[in-house]
Write a protein that holds these residues in place. Structure first.
Motif, PDB file in Angstrom:
ATOM      1  N   GLU A 166       0.937  -1.003  -0.335  1.00  0.00           N
ATOM      2  CA  GLU A 166      -0.188   0.255  -0.203  1.00  0.00           C
ATOM      3  C   GLU A 166       1.053   1.008  -0.057  1.00  0.00           C
ATOM      4  N   ASP A 167       0.649   2.362  -0.573  1.00  0.00           N
ATOM      5  CA  ASP A 167       0.807   3.456  -0.890  1.00  0.00           C
ATOM      6  C   ASP A 167       1.305   4.055   1.329  1.00  0.00           C
ATOM      7  N   ARG A 168       0.598   3.769   2.202  1.00  0.00           N
ATOM      8  CA  ARG A 168       1.133   4.545   3.437  1.00  0.00           C
ATOM      9  C   ARG A 168       2.654   4.136   3.868  1.00  0.00           C
ATOM     10  N   GLN A 169       1.985   2.099   2.815  1.00  0.00           N
ATOM     11  CA  GLN A 169       2.677   1.584   3.728  1.00  0.00           C
ATOM     12  C   GLN A 169       4.410   1.513   3.183  1.00  0.00           C
ATOM     13  N   ILE A 170       4.789   1.885   1.834  1.00  0.00           N
ATOM     14  CA  ILE A 170       6.368   2.490   1.062  1.00  0.00           C
ATOM     15  C   ILE A 170       5.985   3.933   1.481  1.00  0.00           C
ATOM     16  N   LEU A 171       5.590   4.963   2.192  1.00  0.00           N
ATOM     17  CA  LEU A 171       5.541   5.699   2.585  1.00  0.00           C
ATOM     18  C   LEU A 171       6.598   6.044   3.222  1.00  0.00           C
ATOM     19  N   LEU A 172       5.579   5.490   4.473  1.00  0.00           N
ATOM     20  CA  LEU A 172       6.639   5.099   6.419  1.00  0.00           C
ATOM     21  C   LEU A 172       7.898   4.910   5.879  1.00  0.00           C
ATOM     22  N   ALA A 173       7.986   3.011   4.745  1.00  0.00           N
ATOM     23  CA  ALA A 173       8.789   2.691   4.758  1.00  0.00           C
ATOM     24  C   ALA A 173      10.437   3.546   4.434  1.00  0.00           C
ATOM     25  N   SER A 174      10.098   4.054   2.803  1.00  0.00           N
ATOM     26  CA  SER A 174      11.101   5.518   2.229  1.00  0.00           C
ATOM     27  C   SER A 174      11.058   6.940   3.710  1.00  0.00           C
ATOM     28  N   GLU A 175      10.295   6.664   4.231  1.00  0.00           N
ATOM     29  CA  GLU A 175      10.842   7.874   5.166  1.00  0.00           C
ATOM     30  C   GLU A 175      11.816   7.224   6.405  1.00  0.00           C
ATOM     31  N   VAL A 176      11.879   6.031   6.795  1.00  0.00           N
ATOM     32  CA  VAL A 176      13.088   5.380   7.272  1.00  0.00           C
ATOM     33  C   VAL A 176      14.024   5.202   7.207  1.00  0.00           C
ATOM     34  N   MET A 177      13.921   4.963   5.221  1.00  0.00           N
ATOM     35  CA  MET A 177      15.474   5.117   5.010  1.00  0.00           C
ATOM     36  C   MET A 177      15.982   5.791   4.929  1.00  0.00           C
TER      37      MET A 177
END
Length: 697
Positions: free
Chosen positions: A572-583
């Motif tokens: 989901e977009d929200r999962q990619i969003l949060l994972a990208s922020e963490v990276m």
């Protein structure tokens, strides 16, 4: 704005009105549930069961009508097929033309049916989102998961739309054969014999575009196109949803994309040599932050007046942009011989005042036909990415020194001279070939649906229903007005000031803009100080810095291909969003110079991780941002695209100012001092994201 239910009703095909989902009834039922739960006369379990049954009945009604209409179309095509057989035996030009028109008439009916499906899908998505928002349930998850893959699922019947493919195939084949027969005088070549030459017919093109909206929701083209944050409307008109051909001119679109490319080259071509140029004029190397950032400072203001200017013209702003950029680059190049850091900075300010990206976006939004608008949006992003890579690469090639008429040409001044020539050629090309689009006189114009609701059109209808978690972050523009009423007149108008636009931002939109600010800040710190940092720690030459920056720029398109074609289909977009922020956070963390000697692998790997993660984050963030903005930010001077541009530009200004200020503490401390703000802003954005999504889910 007009209540969504009223807007939905206006877009319905009148003779089919009783077969649409009854949005108004379901909306009232949701209100009744809320009142009954508050009074304690109804429990949660009964609400879920009753509303599920109601949705099933509404969808079944729609699907049965859909199948009936498909059957009628199939019967008409079969009857036309008999006439086609007769014509094959005795070809006659007039009869062939009549039969082609008959097939096109069936195609128009199919377009109406596709629009019928699309409007129902948008209504279903809206009511599911409204239910979740009102009760705080994850009902959409439950409903979609239990229905989507069930063998008797009505949702599956709609969104696999096998029947549509068969009808389109029959129409395409027969129209192709008739066209070949008419043009080749009896040569009945099949469409299957020429797979590389698709049928060029306006009706078939419109049908394919409509089907694309229903099914192609998470491919690379759509993902890339959303970086541009181009405005689209959620509910198109049934048939005539394309932009008038009088407004579209391919060469004018190409010139807009060329402007985007050249501006990005102009922005980044000076990055590898800005510190050396500053020192040659007697300033500290960290003054490069001011030199690079001057362009962004001017862009904060130029974005507003170019956005306003594009309400009246596209040609004149582009001419003005080219002239200002020409003069700015001349001043940048002459600053060396004039020995003036102020001439250098003023030259870069002029370049920023020539930023016409607001015009480029607006032209695509207003003047490009709907069926190719996503390709144009993707072209806008691709041109930006290519310019970002070509700028530093070009700077690496300009490693020479000579004089002509006492004017110095070296690695510092050549970027200015090269861009001066480029903008002069572009200006001549623009003057000769650009065509000002036809403008209709608009009175009491109701704004198009914004990029806040563009996913139903450009991201398709299938995805919002089948991956509904992506849409629950949307702030529902469907206000709780009665469907028989309209909102106040002024609530439909576009924002008329930055303050008015800011007041329209919901908490989720503010979080998305914070994320956008963070990623632009982190990327600007990495890029702008790269020359100073690598020279201090690794003694890199200008050519080496140029290669590094060019390689970073070249990662943009491959990363978007991977994310748009694969990752966005898996998560989901929200999962990619949060994972990208963490990276991005991890990349920033590993960029610090703490105890151990700072090495090239550490810098390259951490910088690459930060940059690539920020690129992924930008795409997903703008995709979500395009769905949560108010529809009032879709048009006018102070639109959603302008707000996102201003947020990103302001981040770049602050980042470049940070580099210059940190330079007063010495180059040895520059890296850590500039990374600390990135670190804290990134942490704040992660916390804000988690809080926002927890409150929504």
């Amino acid at each position: 704005m007009v209540a969504f239910g009223k807007k939905l009703k206006e877009r319905q095909i009148q003779e089919w009105q009783r077969y649409y989902i009854n949005y108004k009834l379901m909306k009232k039922r949701v209100k009744q549930y809320a009142q009954q739960i508050q009074l304690g006369t109804l429990d949660r379990r009964h609400v879920l069961k009753d509303f599920s049954r109601m949705l099933d009945n509404q969808i079944e009604k729609t699907v049965l009508f859909l199948l009936e209409q498909q059957g009628l179309l199939a019967s008409r095509i079969a009857k036309l097929g008999e006439d086609h057989e007769v014509i094959q035996q005795e070809p006659h030009i007039s009869r062939i033309a009549e039969l082609r028109e008959a097939y096109r008439a069936v195609g128009q009916e199919l377009l109406k049916l596709l629009f019928f499906v699309e409007v129902n899908a948008v209504g279903l998505r809206k009511i599911l989102k409204k239910f979740d928002k009102r009760f705080g349930y994850k009902f959409t998850d439950y409903y979609v998961k239990t229905r989507a893959n069930h063998p008797y699922s009505q949702l599956q019947q709609v969104f696999k739309h096998v029947g549509f493919g068969a009808v389109v195939g029959a129409l395409s084949r027969n129209l192709h054969e008739l066209q070949e027969n008419q043009e080749s005088q009896g040569s009945f070549l099949s469409i299957y014999d020429q797979p590389t030459l698709p049928l060029q017919d306006p009706v078939i093109d419109s049908i394919r575009a409509a089907i694309d909206r229903l099914s192609n929701s998470t491919n690379f083209l759509n993902f890339l196109g959303q970086h541009a944050l181009i405005m689209h409307e959620e509910l198109p008109a049934p048939v005539d949803e394309h932009v008038d051909d009088q407004r579209y001119h391919f060469m004018s679109l190409f010139l807009n994309l060329a402007n985007t490319f050249l501006y990005m080259v102009n922005t980044y071509i000076i990055v590898p040599t800005a510190d050396d140029y500053s020192m040659s004029l007697g300033a500290a190397p960290t003054v490069c932050g001011i030199v690079i950032g001057a362009m962004a400072v001017a862009q904060v203001f130029s974005s507003v007046y170019f956005s306003a200017w594009s309400n009246k013209s596209y040609f004149r702003p582009l001419v003005f942009s080219s002239i200002v950029l020409f003069l700015g680059n001349v001043m940048y190049a002459l600053a060396y011989d004039l020995n003036s850091i102020w001439i250098l900075i003023i030259g870069r300010l002029l370049c920023g005042f020539g930023s016409a990206r607001a015009v480029n976006r607006r032209y695509i939004s207003d003047c490009v036909p709907l069926k190719i608008r996503m390709q144009a949006s993707a072209g806008f992003v691709s041109a930006s990415a290519l310019g970002m890579a070509c700028g530093p690469a070009l700077a690496g090639l300009l490693q020479t020194k000579f004089k002509i008429f006492n004017i110095t040409f070296n690695q510092d001044t050549l970027p200015g001279w090269v861009m001066t020539i480029a903008w002069l050629i572009y200006l001549v090309w623009l003057w000769i070939t650009f065509k000002e689009p036809y403008r209709e006189i608009e009175e009491n114009h109701v704004p198009h649906q914004s990029n806040a609701e563009n996913n139903a059109l450009e991201k398709g209808i299938k995805q919002p229903l089948l991956t509904s978690l992506k849409d629950k972050v949307d702030e529902d523009d469907d206000q709780d007005y009665d469907d028989s009423e309209e909102a106040p007149e002024d609530s439909r108008q576009p924002a008329n000031s930055i303050g008015a636009a800011y007041r329209l931002l919901t908490p989720s939109v503010k979080v998305q803009l914070l994320i956008y600010f963070m990623l632009k800040y982190a990327m600007e710190i990495l890029l702008s100080e790269s020359s100073v940092i690598t020279t201090y720690y690794f003694n890199w030459t200008t050519s080496t810095v140029s290669i590094f920056l060019a390689c970073l720029g070249l990662t943009v398109l491959p990363v978007n291909i991977i994310v748009g074609s694969y990752i966005s289909n898996m998560f989901e977009d929200r999962q990619i969003l949060l994972a990208s922020e963490v990276m991005v956070f991890v990349g920033i963390l590993f960029s610090f110079h703490v105890i151990f000697p700072y090495t090239e692998p550490q810098y390259i790997c951490s910088g690459l991780l930060m940059f690539v993660s920020a690129e992924v984050l930008e795409g997903v963030n703008l995709s979500l941002l395009s769905r949560v903005m108010s529809s009032r930010l879709s048009r006018g001077t102070y639109n959603g695209g302008l707000l996102s541009t201003e947020a990103g530009t302001l981040a770049r200004v602050i980042a470049d100012a940070t580099i210059t200020l940190a330079g007063y503490g010495g180059v040895s401390r520059l890296l850590n001092v500039t990374l600390f703000p990135s670190f804290f802003i990134c942490v704040a954005s992660i916390i804000a994201t988690c809080y926002t999504y927890n409150s929504l889910y």
